[in-house]
Design a protein around this motif. Structure first.
Motif, PDB file in Angstrom:
ATOM      1  N   ALA A 247       8.623  48.594 -31.766  1.00  0.00           N
ATOM      2  CA  ALA A 247       8.960  47.563 -32.635  1.00  0.00           C
ATOM      3  C   ALA A 247       9.151  47.691 -34.683  1.00  0.00           C
ATOM      4  O   ALA A 247       8.761  48.610 -35.118  1.00  0.00           O
ATOM      5  N   PRO A 248       9.831  47.196 -34.914  1.00  0.00           N
ATOM      6  CA  PRO A 248      10.407  47.236 -36.745  1.00  0.00           C
ATOM      7  C   PRO A 248       8.755  46.920 -37.390  1.00  0.00           C
ATOM      8  O   PRO A 248       8.593  48.286 -38.283  1.00  0.00           O
TER       9      PRO A 248
ATOM     10  N   GLN B  83      10.644  60.082 -38.400  1.00  0.00           N
ATOM     11  CA  GLN B  83      10.646  60.142 -39.811  1.00  0.00           C
ATOM     12  C   GLN B  83       9.527  60.099 -40.615  1.00  0.00           C
ATOM     13  O   GLN B  83       8.655  60.934 -40.015  1.00  0.00           O
ATOM     14  N   THR B  84       9.550  60.038 -42.025  1.00  0.00           N
ATOM     15  CA  THR B  84       8.054  60.846 -42.625  1.00  0.00           C
ATOM     16  C   THR B  84       7.569  59.118 -42.603  1.00  0.00           C
ATOM     17  O   THR B  84       7.857  57.596 -42.324  1.00  0.00           O
TER      18      THR B  84
ATOM     19  N   GLY C 208      11.440  55.731 -43.845  1.00  0.00           N
ATOM     20  CA  GLY C 208      10.634  55.865 -43.033  1.00  0.00           C
ATOM     21  C   GLY C 208       9.281  54.508 -42.805  1.00  0.00           C
ATOM     22  O   GLY C 208       9.905  53.017 -41.991  1.00  0.00           O
ATOM     23  N   VAL C 209       8.370  55.239 -41.981  1.00  0.00           N
ATOM     24  CA  VAL C 209       7.295  54.554 -41.338  1.00  0.00           C
ATOM     25  C   VAL C 209       6.163  53.554 -42.607  1.00  0.00           C
ATOM     26  O   VAL C 209       5.498  55.052 -42.943  1.00  0.00           O
ATOM     27  N   VAL C 210       5.639  52.534 -42.574  1.00  0.00           N
ATOM     28  CA  VAL C 210       4.790  52.240 -43.230  1.00  0.00           C
ATOM     29  C   VAL C 210       3.761  51.570 -42.692  1.00  0.00           C
ATOM     30  O   VAL C 210       3.704  50.779 -41.757  1.00  0.00           O
ATOM     31  N   VAL C 211       2.489  52.502 -42.715  1.00  0.00           N
ATOM     32  CA  VAL C 211       0.964  52.216 -41.958  1.00  0.00           C
ATOM     33  C   VAL C 211       0.048  51.555 -42.906  1.00  0.00           C
ATOM     34  O   VAL C 211      -1.056  51.842 -44.225  1.00  0.00           O
TER      35      VAL C 211
ATOM     36  N   ILE D 274      15.262  47.501 -43.546  1.00  0.00           N
ATOM     37  CA  ILE D 274      17.181  47.380 -44.299  1.00  0.00           C
ATOM     38  C   ILE D 274      17.466  48.857 -43.724  1.00  0.00           C
ATOM     39  O   ILE D 274      18.255  48.613 -42.908  1.00  0.00           O
ATOM     40  N   TRP D 275      16.885  49.976 -43.844  1.00  0.00           N
ATOM     41  CA  TRP D 275      17.142  51.327 -43.256  1.00  0.00           C
ATOM     42  C   TRP D 275      16.778  52.042 -42.393  1.00  0.00           C
ATOM     43  O   TRP D 275      16.539  53.091 -41.710  1.00  0.00           O
TER      44      TRP D 275
END
Length: 235
Positions: A30-31, A64-65, A139-142, A164-165
């Motif tokens: 999920a986003p 993704q990063t 990318g992915v932010v955790v 957005i991207w």
């Protein structure tokens, strides 16, 4: 190599490695996904496994990063070491952990980073504290133990801009009271005011899924029901 450590053909981690609640978490795509959890149940460890799969994948395979934000250096180091372990377990070629400095708007602020680079061209970047912005990143932010970050509201605003991207934001935390941006985020999603996927795991739910079995395995001791009950009561 232990084949039980390999993801299957669909990219899903095999049951022999992660407990059910850990698999449930990493298999949510999920986003924005938000995990409210008990302490020390291994959700970040499972997240690290998923992050390695994502960073090691090619762009055509939706790789993704990954940017990991903990609230102190110890948890950041623990996370990046888990990522390195998973990369070896999955037999993915990856560089050694590199230390660096995150460029920040504040010239007097130096944010230490730990990075693992994959042949895919993607990276896992673990930061020791919150950057003033995430502009220009994709990318992915955790965000780990989000309730304990000093300015979670501003951090979420910066992180959610990546959606957005086509990025993702994973928010993981135990609670720190109700008057907290983490709890407010959960309430917004529950009320339908913000789109997102909620995940919840209590300590007893984790034990029911086999958490104490893993504790015994790691300590090399037999699983005795009476000792499990005492352990749960102590925790």
């Amino acid at each position: 190599m232990n084949e039980g450590l390999m993801p299957d053909s669909a990219g899903v981690i095999t049951p022999s490695v992660l407990l059910q609640y850990q698999r449930d978490w990493v298999n949510i795509r999920a986003p924005l996904k938000v995990g409210e959890k008990s302490r020390r149940i291994g959700l970040t460890w499972a997240e690290a496994a998923d992050n390695v799969l994502v960073a090691a994948a090619s762009k055509s395979a939706r790789g993704q990063t990954v940017y990991y934000l903990g609230y102190n250096q110890d948890m950041t180091v623990e996370y990046i070491q888990a990522c390195a372990m998973w990369a070896r377990a999955f037999d993915y070629a990856a560089g050694e952990i590199e230390e660096g400095i995150w460029p920040d708007e504040d010239p007097d602020k130096h944010i230490k980073t730990y990075t693992v680079v994959f042949p895919s061209g993607h990276r896992i970047v673990a930061l020791t504290s919150r950057p003033s912005n995430l502009r220009g990143r994709q990318g992915v932010v955790v965000i780990d133990e989000a309730a304990f970050h000093s300015d979670l509201a501003e951090l979420l605003k910066a992180a959610l801009a990546l959606l957005i991207w086509g990025g993702e934001v994973h928010v993981i935390s135990t609670h720190d009271g109700t008057e907290n941006p983490f709890n407010e985020l959960i309430e917004e999603i529950r009320a339908g005011k913000r789109k997102g996927h909620l995940f919840r795991c209590t300590f007893r739910e984790a034990v029911a899924d086999g958490l104490y079995d893993r504790v015994c395995m790691r300590r090399g001791i037999p699983h005795i029901k009476e000792e499990e009950d005492a352990w749960v009561d102590n925790v």
